[in-house]
Structures are given as C-alpha cells and as structure tokens.
Scaffold this motif. Structure first.
Motif, PDB file in Angstrom:
ATOM      1  N   GLU A 209      -4.108   1.063  13.920  1.00  0.00           N
ATOM      2  CA  GLU A 209      -2.819   0.306  13.324  1.00  0.00           C
ATOM      3  C   GLU A 209      -3.132  -0.900  12.755  1.00  0.00           C
ATOM      4  O   GLU A 209      -2.839  -1.961  13.262  1.00  0.00           O
ATOM      5  N   SER A 210      -3.388  -0.812  11.613  1.00  0.00           N
ATOM      6  CA  SER A 210      -3.887  -1.982  10.671  1.00  0.00           C
ATOM      7  C   SER A 210      -2.958  -2.433   9.461  1.00  0.00           C
ATOM      8  O   SER A 210      -3.149  -3.458   8.858  1.00  0.00           O
ATOM      9  N   PHE A 211      -2.026  -1.392   9.353  1.00  0.00           N
ATOM     10  CA  PHE A 211      -0.775  -1.722   8.080  1.00  0.00           C
ATOM     11  C   PHE A 211       0.425  -1.770   8.651  1.00  0.00           C
ATOM     12  O   PHE A 211       0.920  -1.273   9.453  1.00  0.00           O
ATOM     13  N   PHE A 212       1.246  -2.508   7.707  1.00  0.00           N
ATOM     14  CA  PHE A 212       2.842  -2.557   8.088  1.00  0.00           C
ATOM     15  C   PHE A 212       3.613  -2.307   6.902  1.00  0.00           C
ATOM     16  O   PHE A 212       3.127  -2.429   5.758  1.00  0.00           O
ATOM     17  N   SER A 213       4.666  -1.927   7.359  1.00  0.00           N
ATOM     18  CA  SER A 213       5.575  -1.257   6.269  1.00  0.00           C
ATOM     19  C   SER A 213       6.881  -2.399   6.545  1.00  0.00           C
ATOM     20  O   SER A 213       7.445  -2.601   7.577  1.00  0.00           O
TER      21      SER A 213
ATOM     22  N   TRP B  57       3.497   1.724   2.920  1.00  0.00           N
ATOM     23  CA  TRP B  57       2.296   0.732   3.194  1.00  0.00           C
ATOM     24  C   TRP B  57       2.376  -0.466   2.381  1.00  0.00           C
ATOM     25  O   TRP B  57       2.134  -0.513   1.350  1.00  0.00           O
ATOM     26  N   ASP B  58       2.696  -1.831   2.983  1.00  0.00           N
ATOM     27  CA  ASP B  58       2.900  -2.999   2.250  1.00  0.00           C
ATOM     28  C   ASP B  58       1.599  -3.874   2.279  1.00  0.00           C
ATOM     29  O   ASP B  58       1.127  -4.505   1.266  1.00  0.00           O
TER      30      ASP B  58
ATOM     31  N   TYR C   6       1.324   1.191  10.647  1.00  0.00           N
ATOM     32  CA  TYR C   6       0.723   2.263  10.554  1.00  0.00           C
ATOM     33  C   TYR C   6      -0.755   2.557  10.730  1.00  0.00           C
ATOM     34  O   TYR C   6      -1.480   1.695  10.480  1.00  0.00           O
ATOM     35  N   ARG C   7      -1.177   3.684  10.900  1.00  0.00           N
ATOM     36  CA  ARG C   7      -2.612   4.103  10.787  1.00  0.00           C
ATOM     37  C   ARG C   7      -2.643   4.865   9.262  1.00  0.00           C
ATOM     38  O   ARG C   7      -1.687   5.537   9.144  1.00  0.00           O
ATOM     39  N   ILE C   8      -3.771   4.490   8.790  1.00  0.00           N
ATOM     40  CA  ILE C   8      -3.731   5.194   7.222  1.00  0.00           C
ATOM     41  C   ILE C   8      -4.107   6.702   7.430  1.00  0.00           C
ATOM     42  O   ILE C   8      -3.580   7.683   6.500  1.00  0.00           O
ATOM     43  N   ASP C   9      -4.501   7.009   8.519  1.00  0.00           N
ATOM     44  CA  ASP C   9      -4.928   8.692   8.492  1.00  0.00           C
ATOM     45  C   ASP C   9      -3.605   9.419   8.921  1.00  0.00           C
ATOM     46  O   ASP C   9      -3.585  10.576   9.456  1.00  0.00           O
TER      47      ASP C   9
END
Length: 364
Positions: free
Chosen positions: A211-215, A234-235, A222-225
């Motif tokens: 969980e490295s990305f935020f919206s 994804w921002d 978010y996880r990219i997978d």
C-alpha cells in the motif's frame, strides 16, 4: 447531517441502479416516465421532471442543464437521455457535488445484486456494454436532504472507454450534463478544505503488492496490483532511498507519472501494459511538490477553509525527498487543486513494513 444525507443518497442510488442498470437485452435503460399532461393537454399535478438530453446527430436538441427544487425529506425526479450516432458509448460517469464541497463519484453502494454487479465497472462507472450503447433513457429519484439552503449538482457523461471521475474530457463520448437540486435560496455555505488524517504509506515492493500509493479523490491507500481500473485514482506514491539505498533520497514522495523514474525501479502494473484497454492513450497523474517556506505545523492545523489554500503555486518538481517529521509540503495536483501535507511519523527504511504517516488538507 452529512451522515443522514449519505444514507438518503444510498437509498437513491439503490433505486437508480435497480431500476436503471444495464442488462443483456438493453431493456433496463429504456425507462421513460409518464407524461405530465392529461388527455386535454393540460398540465396535471405531476411535478416537472428535471431532464438532460444529448443527441449526437441533432446537437441543437441538447438540453445540457436542468434544475429542480423540492421540500426537505422528499424526492425530485431526474431523467437522462443520451443518444449517440457515430460514437459508441461504453461507460457512464456520474458525480455529485454536495453544497459546493467538490465533485465525488456517484457510485458507492453497500448492495449485493446481480444487476448491479453487471452494471458497475470496478472504478464505479456504469458499464453500458449490456445496453444498446447508442440510446440511453432512464429516470431516478433525487433526495432532498434536511438542510435550509444549498445546491446539489449531479453531472453525467459517457465515454468511449475508461474515463476519469475528475476529468470528464478523458475519452468523452457525450455530455457533460448537469441536474441541480436547489434547497431554499440555493446558497451554499463557505467551502471548507477536505481533510485526511493518519494516512500511512509503506515502502514499495516492485511487484506492486504494498500500500504505497494514495488517492486524493477518495482518500484511499492503494496497492498497484489492484489493477488498471483504478489508475486514474492514483495521485502519488512513497518510497525510501532512490535505489534501495538508505543513504539516497530517504523518505520521499513522487507523482504517479514520475514514480518509476524517481524510485529507480519499475513497479509492476504502474505503467499500462500493451494489451490493456486504451493503453496507447493512457496517462498517469502528475503532482507538484515543494517544502513550505511559510507554514509550520501550527499553521497547517489552523487552516480550515478552501480559500486559505489559494496562495499555493505549482512548483516544477514531481518528487520531494529527504522528508522529516514536522515537514509541511505544498502541492498542486493533476486537476489544479491546491493542498498541504503534514508529515507526522516515519519508520525509516526500505523494507516493505517501513512507512510514512501524514495528514492532508486539499481544496474540494
């Protein structure tokens, strides 16, 4: 009050989709409402329906905006008619702007239904594959919440493929149309900032499983997978060390567009694959960062209104490095909204259980 409205909104949403979602034979989108005139042509007591119309072949017949007003605790009826000619409509996007607090996806449901499952794409848009793709006509109730004054604006558009709730121009087919529900004088309260607290992002795994990305759209980590349906959400992402080296950039943020270059490794699934829908025209979100030269933690905490973020101007940098607890970061996102990030905790390191925590304030 907002909680009560969300409950009413959910009821509205359920009614919309049970009565109006796509089906294999396309019949559910064909739901015309009764005419409000009697046999002699005189108006009956039936209320006027707020109707928007888009006709690709006859654009002069378009009705791009409609309005309705109603008493608190009741519903008003809206109707949407989209007819394409050369263009194939594949999805419909709907947003709601409640009292000027910003457009949000009209698609959050706590409902298990075969019809709903078929009708909704993963990103919350309506899948039109089961409809005719050329003619859409449906009606639905819009609840009037328990407030004295204000406006609720619903926006509708269709796309030729995967679109973006924050960018109606992306693969636009028909629209944008708006239905405005007015309560009292229609005057909205002063717009407040949107606030997210205790957001935690983890140092990334190259397979996209952390969980490295935020919206900033829905304040979700978010996880990219999770898949490409959410790519427009994804921002920005977090990493530690430019090349897996703790002596490198240390705690860092990068926009989704620049993430792979900044991090130094390609995160699987971040960039579109060649076999994905609309891969050739897919884009990733930009975001521009700068350490605030004027604001400290106390000043960040004191900001409450949208207008208090107007002073922020965009930098040219899509990443920011060597972050520390107590830093206040100014940013401008892909959609031109200004915001601030306050760093509250860092578990230093590039292992997948190392993390950064922060709070966010952003314009609605």
């Amino acid at each position: 009050m907002k909680k009560q409205f969300k409950q009413a909104f959910l009821i509205c949403s359920i009614a919309l989709f049970i009565g109006s979602c796509s089906s294999d034979d396309g019949s559910i989108f064909d739901t015309p409402i009764e005419d409000n005139t009697g046999e002699d042509g005189e108006d009956t007591d039936e209320p006027e329906v707020a109707t928007i119309v888009f006709n690709e072949a006859v654009p002069s017949s378009n009705i791009e905006t409609a309005s309705a007003s109603g008493e608190v605790g009741t519903n008003v009826t809206g109707r949407v008619i989209f007819t394409s000619d050369a263009t194939t409509q594949r999805r419909m996007y709907i947003t709601q702007n409640y009292l000027g607090q910003g457009e949000m996806p009209f698609s959050s449901f706590d409902l298990v239904s075969d019809d709903l499952t078929k009708a909704l794409k993963a990103d919350g848009s309506i899948d039109l594959d089961g409809a005719t793709k050329k003619e859409i006509d449906f009606s639905f109730p819009l609840p009037v919440p328990d407030i004295e004054n204000g406006e609720i604006v619903y926006s509708f558009w269709t796309t030729t493929g995967k679109g973006d709730f924050r960018d109606s121009s992306k693969r636009l087919a028909l629209g944008v149309g708006q239905i405005t529900v007015t309560i009292g004088t229609g005057t909205n309260p002063t717009a407040a900032v949107r606030e997210f607290t205790d957001v935690k992002l983890f140092a990334p795994a190259r397979d996209g499983s952390t969980e490295s990305f935020f919206s900033l759209l829905n304040e979700t980590v978010y996880r990219i997978d999770v898949g490409p349906e959410f790519r427009a959400f994804w921002d920005f992402g977090y990493y530690y060390g430019a090349s897996g080296d703790s002596a490198g950039d240390n705690a860092s943020f990068a926009s989704t567009e620049q993430y792979d270059d900044s991090f130094g490794f390609d995160v699987e699934g971040l960039e579109p694959g060649a076999d994905e829908e609309n891969a050739a025209t897919e884009t990733l979100n930009q975001m521009f960062f700068a350490t605030s030269a004027t604001l400290d933690v106390a000043a960040f905490d004191a900001i409450t209104l949208n207008s208090e973020l107007n002073f922020i101007t965009s930098s040219s940098s899509q990443n920011i490095t060597n972050l520390s607890v107590g830093d206040v970061i100014e940013f401008v996102d892909n959609y031109g909204k200004n915001g601030l990030i306050k760093i509250t905790a860092i578990e230093a390191g590039f292992n997948n259980n190392d993390f950064i925590e922060f709070d966010v304030k952003i314009q609605p």
